[in-house]
Design a protein around this motif. Sequence first.
Motif, PDB file in Angstrom:
ATOM      1  N   GLU A 192       1.237  -1.207  -0.254  1.00 36.06           N
ATOM      2  CA  GLU A 192      -0.293   0.138  -0.097  1.00 36.06           C
ATOM      3  C   GLU A 192       1.304   1.307   0.194  1.00 36.06           C
ATOM      4  OE1 GLU A 192      -3.609   1.347  -0.280  1.00 36.06           O
ATOM      5  OE2 GLU A 192      -3.482  -0.583  -0.439  1.00 36.06           O
ATOM      6  N   LYS A 193       2.347   1.000   0.382  1.00 39.62           N
ATOM      7  CA  LYS A 193       3.208   2.334   0.344  1.00 39.62           C
ATOM      8  C   LYS A 193       3.637   2.184  -0.446  1.00 39.62           C
ATOM      9  CE  LYS A 193       4.408   1.860   5.800  1.00 39.62           C
ATOM     10  NZ  LYS A 193       5.407   1.266   6.492  1.00 39.62           N
ATOM     11  N   MET A 194       3.851   1.708  -1.544  1.00 31.45           N
ATOM     12  CA  MET A 194       4.490   1.326  -2.421  1.00 31.45           C
ATOM     13  C   MET A 194       3.105   2.223  -3.288  1.00 31.45           C
ATOM     14  SD  MET A 194       5.776  -2.071  -4.099  1.00 31.45           S
ATOM     15  CE  MET A 194       7.909  -2.893  -2.849  1.00 31.45           C
ATOM     16  N   VAL A 195       2.248   1.624  -3.508  1.00 31.15           N
ATOM     17  CA  VAL A 195       0.963   2.520  -4.265  1.00 31.15           C
ATOM     18  C   VAL A 195       1.325   4.015  -4.556  1.00 31.15           C
ATOM     19  CG1 VAL A 195      -0.838   2.546  -5.255  1.00 31.15           C
ATOM     20  CG2 VAL A 195      -0.017   0.340  -4.522  1.00 31.15           C
ATOM     21  N   SER A 196       1.487   4.656  -2.389  1.00 24.52           N
ATOM     22  CA  SER A 196       0.743   5.782  -2.663  1.00 24.52           C
ATOM     23  C   SER A 196       2.240   6.053  -2.962  1.00 24.52           C
ATOM     24  CB  SER A 196       1.049   5.836  -1.334  1.00 24.52           C
ATOM     25  OG  SER A 196      -0.554   5.318  -0.395  1.00 24.52           O
ATOM     26  N   PHE A 216      10.423 -14.752  -4.831  1.00 27.48           N
ATOM     27  CA  PHE A 216      10.929 -13.488  -4.291  1.00 27.48           C
ATOM     28  C   PHE A 216      10.129 -13.844  -3.084  1.00 27.48           C
ATOM     29  CE2 PHE A 216       6.550 -12.341  -4.193  1.00 27.48           C
ATOM     30  CZ  PHE A 216       6.251 -11.742  -3.191  1.00 27.48           C
ATOM     31  N   LEU A 217       9.180 -14.272  -2.186  1.00 33.02           N
ATOM     32  CA  LEU A 217       9.815 -14.521  -0.664  1.00 33.02           C
ATOM     33  C   LEU A 217      11.294 -14.816  -0.038  1.00 33.02           C
ATOM     34  CD1 LEU A 217       6.401 -16.915  -0.763  1.00 33.02           C
ATOM     35  CD2 LEU A 217       6.603 -14.466  -0.840  1.00 33.02           C
ATOM     36  N   ALA A 218      11.872 -14.328   0.779  1.00 28.66           N
ATOM     37  CA  ALA A 218      12.918 -14.329   0.891  1.00 28.66           C
ATOM     38  C   ALA A 218      12.925 -14.569   2.447  1.00 28.66           C
ATOM     39  CB  ALA A 218      14.156 -12.967   0.146  1.00 28.66           C
ATOM     40  N   SER A 245      13.856  -8.132   0.875  1.00 26.20           N
ATOM     41  CA  SER A 245      14.870  -7.791   0.491  1.00 26.20           C
ATOM     42  C   SER A 245      15.078  -8.065  -1.549  1.00 26.20           C
ATOM     43  CB  SER A 245      16.243  -8.565   0.665  1.00 26.20           C
ATOM     44  OG  SER A 245      15.535 -10.261   0.660  1.00 26.20           O
ATOM     45  N   LEU A 246      14.212  -8.837  -1.729  1.00 21.50           N
ATOM     46  CA  LEU A 246      13.466  -8.902  -3.247  1.00 21.50           C
ATOM     47  C   LEU A 246      12.296  -8.503  -3.761  1.00 21.50           C
ATOM     48  CD1 LEU A 246      14.871 -12.572  -3.556  1.00 21.50           C
ATOM     49  CD2 LEU A 246      16.510 -10.843  -3.799  1.00 21.50           C
ATOM     50  N   ASN A 247      11.543  -7.087  -2.476  1.00 22.83           N
ATOM     51  CA  ASN A 247      10.905  -6.973  -3.165  1.00 22.83           C
ATOM     52  C   ASN A 247      10.578  -5.795  -4.651  1.00 22.83           C
ATOM     53  OD1 ASN A 247      11.357  -4.845  -1.321  1.00 22.83           O
ATOM     54  ND2 ASN A 247       9.537  -5.081   0.277  1.00 22.83           N
ATOM     55  N   GLY A 248      12.001  -5.280  -5.065  1.00 18.26           N
ATOM     56  CA  GLY A 248      11.962  -4.274  -5.958  1.00 18.26           C
ATOM     57  C   GLY A 248      10.810  -4.886  -7.259  1.00 18.26           C
ATOM     58  N   LEU A 249      10.292  -6.551  -7.344  1.00 18.36           N
ATOM     59  CA  LEU A 249       9.739  -7.199  -8.142  1.00 18.36           C
ATOM     60  C   LEU A 249       8.370  -6.588  -7.427  1.00 18.36           C
ATOM     61  CD1 LEU A 249       9.396  -9.321  -9.820  1.00 18.36           C
ATOM     62  CD2 LEU A 249       9.184 -10.793  -7.656  1.00 18.36           C
ATOM     63  N   VAL A 250       8.104  -6.315  -6.701  1.00 17.21           N
ATOM     64  CA  VAL A 250       6.936  -5.466  -7.101  1.00 17.21           C
ATOM     65  C   VAL A 250       6.689  -4.553  -7.625  1.00 17.21           C
ATOM     66  CG1 VAL A 250       4.846  -5.381  -5.023  1.00 17.21           C
ATOM     67  CG2 VAL A 250       6.586  -7.549  -4.568  1.00 17.21           C
ATOM     68  N   GLY A 262      11.852  -0.302 -19.366  1.00 15.44           N
ATOM     69  CA  GLY A 262      12.962   0.772 -19.188  1.00 15.44           C
ATOM     70  C   GLY A 262      12.950   1.873 -18.722  1.00 15.44           C
ATOM     71  N   VAL A 263      11.309   2.406 -19.184  1.00 19.24           N
ATOM     72  CA  VAL A 263      11.394   2.686 -18.181  1.00 19.24           C
ATOM     73  C   VAL A 263      10.612   2.944 -16.968  1.00 19.24           C
ATOM     74  CG1 VAL A 263       8.659   4.749 -18.333  1.00 19.24           C
ATOM     75  CG2 VAL A 263       9.855   4.381 -20.454  1.00 19.24           C
ATOM     76  N   THR A 264      10.128   1.114 -17.132  1.00 16.85           N
ATOM     77  CA  THR A 264       9.534   1.081 -15.870  1.00 16.85           C
ATOM     78  C   THR A 264      10.423   0.818 -14.893  1.00 16.85           C
ATOM     79  OG1 THR A 264       7.474  -0.116 -16.697  1.00 16.85           O
ATOM     80  CG2 THR A 264       8.477  -0.942 -14.557  1.00 16.85           C
ATOM     81  N   SER A 265      11.196   0.709 -15.275  1.00 13.14           N
ATOM     82  CA  SER A 265      13.196  -0.035 -14.507  1.00 13.14           C
ATOM     83  C   SER A 265      13.700   1.346 -13.525  1.00 13.14           C
ATOM     84  CB  SER A 265      14.176  -1.053 -15.170  1.00 13.14           C
ATOM     85  OG  SER A 265      14.021  -1.762 -16.040  1.00 13.14           O
ATOM     86  N   TYR A 266      13.398   2.367 -14.814  1.00 13.61           N
ATOM     87  CA  TYR A 266      14.203   3.221 -13.451  1.00 13.61           C
ATOM     88  C   TYR A 266      12.258   3.692 -12.532  1.00 13.61           C
ATOM     89  CZ  TYR A 266      14.490   8.796 -13.603  1.00 13.61           C
ATOM     90  OH  TYR A 266      14.186   9.607 -12.283  1.00 13.61           O
ATOM     91  N   PHE A 267      11.247   3.980 -13.250  1.00 12.15           N
ATOM     92  CA  PHE A 267      10.096   3.894 -12.256  1.00 12.15           C
ATOM     93  C   PHE A 267      10.385   3.478 -10.931  1.00 12.15           C
ATOM     94  CE2 PHE A 267       4.975   4.860 -12.407  1.00 12.15           C
ATOM     95  CZ  PHE A 267       5.079   5.692 -10.589  1.00 12.15           C
ATOM     96  N   GLU A 268      10.229   1.731 -10.892  1.00 12.73           N
ATOM     97  CA  GLU A 268      10.461   0.761  -9.797  1.00 12.73           C
ATOM     98  C   GLU A 268      11.613   1.534  -8.947  1.00 12.73           C
ATOM     99  OE1 GLU A 268      13.623  -2.804  -9.686  1.00 12.73           O
ATOM    100  OE2 GLU A 268      12.472  -2.544 -11.332  1.00 12.73           O
ATOM    101  N   ASN A 269      12.651   2.277  -9.507  1.00  9.86           N
ATOM    102  CA  ASN A 269      13.911   2.096  -8.991  1.00  9.86           C
ATOM    103  C   ASN A 269      13.711   3.935  -7.823  1.00  9.86           C
ATOM    104  OD1 ASN A 269      17.111   4.100  -8.629  1.00  9.86           O
ATOM    105  ND2 ASN A 269      17.436   1.871  -8.413  1.00  9.86           N
TER     106      ASN A 269
END
Length: 626
Positions: A259-263, A303-305, A309-314, A340-347
Amino acid sequence: MTGPSPTALADGATPMISPILTTADAHDPFTYAEPEVARVTHVALDLALDFKAKRVSGSATLDILAAPGADHVILDSDGLDIASITDASGKKLAFNVGAEQAGKGAPVRITIPASNASITRKIVVTYTTRPGAEALQWLAPEQTAGGTYPYLFSQGQPTLNRTWIPTQDSPGIRQTWEARITAPEPLTVVMSGLRLSQVGEPAGPGRRAFRFAMDKPVAPYLIAIAAGDLEFRALGPRTGVWTEPSMIERSVAELADTEKMVSAAEALYGPYRWGRYDMIVLPPSFPYGGMENPTLTFLTPTFLAGDKSLNGLVAHELAHSWSGNLVTNANWSDSWINEGVTSYFENRIMEALYGRKRAMQEAALQYDGMEEAIAEYGADADITRLHLPKDADAPDGGASGIIYDKGAIFLRTMEQIVGREKFDAWLMSWFDRHAFQPATSALILADLRANLVKGDAALERKLMLDAWVYGPGVPSNVWRPDPQAFADVDAAAKAYGAEGKIDAAAWKGWTTAERLRFISRLPEKRSAPQLAQLDSALDLSNEGNNEILFAWLNLALANRYDPAVPVAEKFLAHVGRRKFVAPLFKTLMGQGDWGQPIAKRIYAETRKTYHSVTTGPVDKMVLGAN
């Protein structure tokens, strides 16, 4: 809780119709459709799932928008058994299924009455899928976490949905859709659309029906389905997770920050426009890390670590709700516009939630991925262009180090040159201007020039836009990561390479990015005693983080380290993610008389557990299939 609250859609509302692009660079050679003549704008599915026969059967009612004078429409089909095609009144329409092409399926040409005006007609396709439909993976109970009930999931990207849905299967032909799906009790069906009922409705002896709708036009590869013994848990007001009951607690813990990620994403680039953001954690045979299906992201359990630590996937799949789902590449030569745009946005999401240090380390790994791809192919190779050349523009073509990583570094370079505030304002406005529409490289460059460069000749020269998109390699203005981002890790790797010194205490305090960087910086050639020392000091063979375990196994197998073989065999038997499976088999096959028998023995046992997305490239490597 059985599921998120049902969503009411306006009865009789006119579905949104997305424009199509008719420029030459938007043409998709991997569809038979002629959207400028007649195009699908809406798909209504009424289907039954048959787990015993491994078939889906029923009908697809399609809204067809035809140009004046058009007397036919062409759909994509790959293995569909079509019983009949009629108009809305039940009158049969003449149709012909053309010759099949490998990887593309066959065209279905349907005769429709011509009209002097652009009008929408409905056609009804009654059909059955074949057991080997590539988009669908049918799992026996023993292949699930619960072990009691069967399971089904789909993977449509890039062009696999034509194996279970008769439509125009091209990312540039966006469609709204709805569905009624029946399944045997007590299975639950979920789809990548808004759920229209809380629980399944009775649908005959021992069966239930589930209804869904997507009222916004999406690329057809984003229509997705899963069915199994599923439980739902809310994570926030508009977020939640589906998975098998035995996996629910682990999944909830790992996804607690969603939920924090969406915000955070909304604060960066504008409102989330899909209603809910739910996820489903699938069985391990799912071939990708994640798939950004609207309203229901599909996720691998790898991704269930246990430590987020792997929730960059989310964050990545969430970012696709803007880049990829909201604005979609019109064809597969411009995949970077999605990835490419998504990978930047993810970061940027990761920076907002977890701080600049973690984000910069992960950005540095993206830079490494770009450099590795360019080193592999050569700085002058056409495949290193963001806009892929004709010999690499296949639906699953290109290299991730270019499409994902070079694309992300291009955006980061622009951000560095113009400043974050101006760049963010442009990117948010890009999503607004082109929401629910397809895009091409030419279109995004024109938008950059009109709304960011604004005629500033000096800025145009600094950005080097054409060199980034149409040129090979990396332009001279490239953003470079801070050399201090991994200073301690690189020093530790250097000390190990020179002296064999391993700092296990430091390793324990490192992030996943730091551990991956350390392994990537180790000398490529290691003896069995050296690998044994490394494994013993860091306990790599018992690593619970799948990214780190994969990196270790790849290093160990490349050096013919026998103790790694049973670990790799167990890993490959329980993980179907192509990112892990294909490279490990490639490494084994590259080890001649030592590795090839191992690869063939393991693959003979594990192949049946993998999705077609994974078996495709591995068949070529291990079996020599064309």
